[in-house]
Write an enzyme that holds these catalytic residues in place. Structure first.
Site, PDB file in Angstrom:
ATOM      1  CE1 TYR A  87     -47.096  18.673 -15.584  1.00  0.00           C
ATOM      2  CE2 TYR A  87     -46.829  16.773 -13.982  1.00  0.00           C
ATOM      3  CZ  TYR A  87     -47.108  18.023 -13.801  1.00  0.00           C
ATOM      4  OH  TYR A  87     -46.813  18.691 -13.238  1.00  0.00           O
ATOM      5  CG  ASP A 117     -50.729  20.482 -15.451  1.00  0.00           C
ATOM      6  OD1 ASP A 117     -51.040  21.313 -16.052  1.00  0.00           O
ATOM      7  OD2 ASP A 117     -51.200  20.437 -14.381  1.00  0.00           O
ATOM      8  CD  GLU A 133     -44.722  17.136 -10.386  1.00  0.00           C
ATOM      9  OE1 GLU A 133     -45.995  16.686 -10.962  1.00  0.00           O
ATOM     10  OE2 GLU A 133     -44.160  18.132 -10.338  1.00  0.00           O
TER      11      GLU A 133
END
Length: 352
Positions: A116, A134, A33
Site C-alpha cells: 500500500y 487500503d 503515509e
DNA sequence: AAAGCGGGGCA
DNA sequence: TGCCCAGCTTT
C-alpha cells in the site's frame, strides 16, 4: 461516465485540504503515509505537523536518536512504525545518498513500507501507475462490484488487487488513488454511508441488492487476551525508577515503571508473597495502592494495570542490584506508552 | 496463513 | 461492546 472519472470528479468537489497533498516530495509523503497507517486523519494530523517541524529532511530524521523519534510518536500507537522509519531513513542516507526514492520497486524494499505505502508514495510523488489498496479501497470496490470474498485472506487480497489495478486511471494515478481513498473515507463510509447523494449509486451492487451493511466481508480475528500488570512507583528523593521494555512484546523500547506481570488478578497480600516480588523489593517494605486496576484496551489485549507505591524500600536488601533511577524533571523526555504517561499526568508527577 | 502490534472514535 | 482506521512484519 467511467467509474474512475466519477470518483475523480467527486474528489475535486469534496476533498479535504490536507497538508501532505500540497507536495510531491516523497519524504513528506512518506511521513504522512506511515503516520496514517491504521490511523484516522484527525488523529495523525498533529503528529504529522510535529514530525515535519522536527525533521524537515530525511537526513534530519536519520540523524535523530531512536528514543527522540519514539517520544515524538508517543500516544500514536503501533510504535514499530517509528522504529522502522528510523531504519528506513538511515538506509536512504547510505544507499540513496539521502535522495528519497520515488519508484515503487525501491520503496517496497524499505522497512515499514509495504504494498500500500509503496504504491501511495510512488503515485503521489511521481504519478507512477500503481493502484493503492487500503481499507477504503477494499470497501468501495466490495460494495460497488458486490465482492463477497473476505478482504483479509490471501485469496481476497489477490482478487481485490486485480480489480484495483483494472480500475486505476493509469494516466492520473496520483489523483485517482487519493480520490478513491477520500471517497471511501467521506462518502462510502463504513457506517451509514451517504448513498442518497452518491455519484456512483447507479451501478452500485450493494445499494441495488441492499447489502451495503454486509460488505466488505472480513474474517473475525481471535479474541483479546487478558493481562495483569502491577506497576511499582519507587521513588528516591527527586528520582523515580523506570525501565525500558524489551523486544517481542508490546511497547518495544519504551519506558515504564518496574513491573510484575502475573497470569491472574491478585491482591496486595498475594502479590507480596510472590517470589518475584521478594526478589525485587524484599519482604519488609510497605505498599500503597495509588490506582486500582485500570483497564487499558489494545486491539488484541486487555491490560488490567495497578499502580502501587513502594514505601520504606531498601534496595540493598534485595537481589536486584539497582533500579534505573530517572530525575522526575527528565521524565517527559522518555517515550512512554499511553497507560504510563496518563498515569504520570493524572498524578501530577510530570506533564506527560 | 495467521498472529502480533496502539490508540481512538463511533454506533 | 464491536468494528474500523491512508497496514506491516514476524512466525
Amino acid at each position: 461516465m467511467l467509474f474512475s472519472q466519477e470518483i475523480i470528479q467527486w474528489y475535486h468537489q469534496n476533498k479535504r485540504d490536507l497538508p501532505w497533498r500540497n507536495t510531491t516530495d516523497p519524504y513528506i509523503i512518506w511521513l504522512s503515509e506511515i503516520i496514517l497507517q491504521q490511523t484516522r486523519v484527525e488523529q495523525g494530523l498533529p503528529y504529522f505537523n510535529r514530525f515535519v517541524a522536527a525533521y524537515p529532511t530525511v537526513r534530519d530524521f536519520a540523524e535523530a536518536a531512536e528514543g527522540e523519534i519514539l517520544r515524538l510518536w508517543q500516544g500514536l500507537g503501533y510504535y514499530s512504525r517509528a522504529r522502522n522509519m528510523h531504519k528506513a531513513a538511515q538506509t536512504i542516507m547510505q544507499q540513496y545518498d539521502g535522495i528519497f526514492p520515488k519508484e515503487y520497486n525501491s520503496l517496497i524494499k524499505l522497512p515499514g513500507i509495504g504494498e500500500y505505502t509503496a504504491a501511495a508514495i510512488a503515485s503521489f510523488s511521481s504519478n507512477e501507475p500503481k493502484a493503492v489498496l487500503d481499507g477504503n479501497v477494499f470497501r468501495v470496490l466490495a460494495r460497488y462490484f458486490g465482492i463477497s470474498e473476505a478482504i483479509n485472506t490471501g485469496k481476497g487480497k489477490k482478487l481485490f488487487s486485480k480489480i484495483a489495478e483494472e480500475m486505476l486511471d493509469k494516466a492520473n494515478a496520483s489523483v485517482y488513488n487519493q480520490a478513491i481513498m477520500e471517497f471511501g473515507a467521506l462518502q462510502c463510509k463504513p457506517q451509514s454511508p451517504n448513498c442518497a447523494v452518491c455519484p456512483i449509486s447507479i451501478g452500485c451492487y450493494a445499494l441495488r441488492e441492499n447489502k451495503v451493511n454486509f460488505l466488505p466481508v472480513k474474517i473475525k480475528g481471535k479474541a483479546s487476551r487478558d493481562r495483569y500488570f502491577y506497576y511499582f512507583i519507587v521513588r528516591d528523593q527527586d528520582k523515580i525508577a523506570m525501565q525500558k521494555r524489551g523486544s517481542k512484546d508490546i511497547w518495544e523500547n519504551m519506558y515504564e515503571f518496574p513491573l510484575i506481570e502475573y497470569p491472574i488478578a491478585i491482591d496486595l497480600v498475594q502479590l507480596k508473597e510472590t517470589s518475584i516480588f521478594r526478589q525485587l523489593f524484599g519482604s519488609d517494605c510497605e505498599l500503597e495502592v495509588i490506582s486500582t486496576p485500570k483497564k487499558h484496551v489494545l486491539s488484541h489485549q486487555n491490560i488490567y494495570a495497578s499502580f502501587i507505591e513502594i514505601k520504606n524500600f531498601n534496595h540493598l536488601k534485595t537481589k536486584k542490584k539497582v533500579w534505573n533511577y530517572v530525575f522526575i524533571k527528565d521524565l517527559d523526555t522518555l517515550a512512554k506508552p499511553k497507560l504510563i504517561f496518563t498515569f504520570l499526568r493524572d498524578h501530577i508527577i510530570c506533564n506527560n
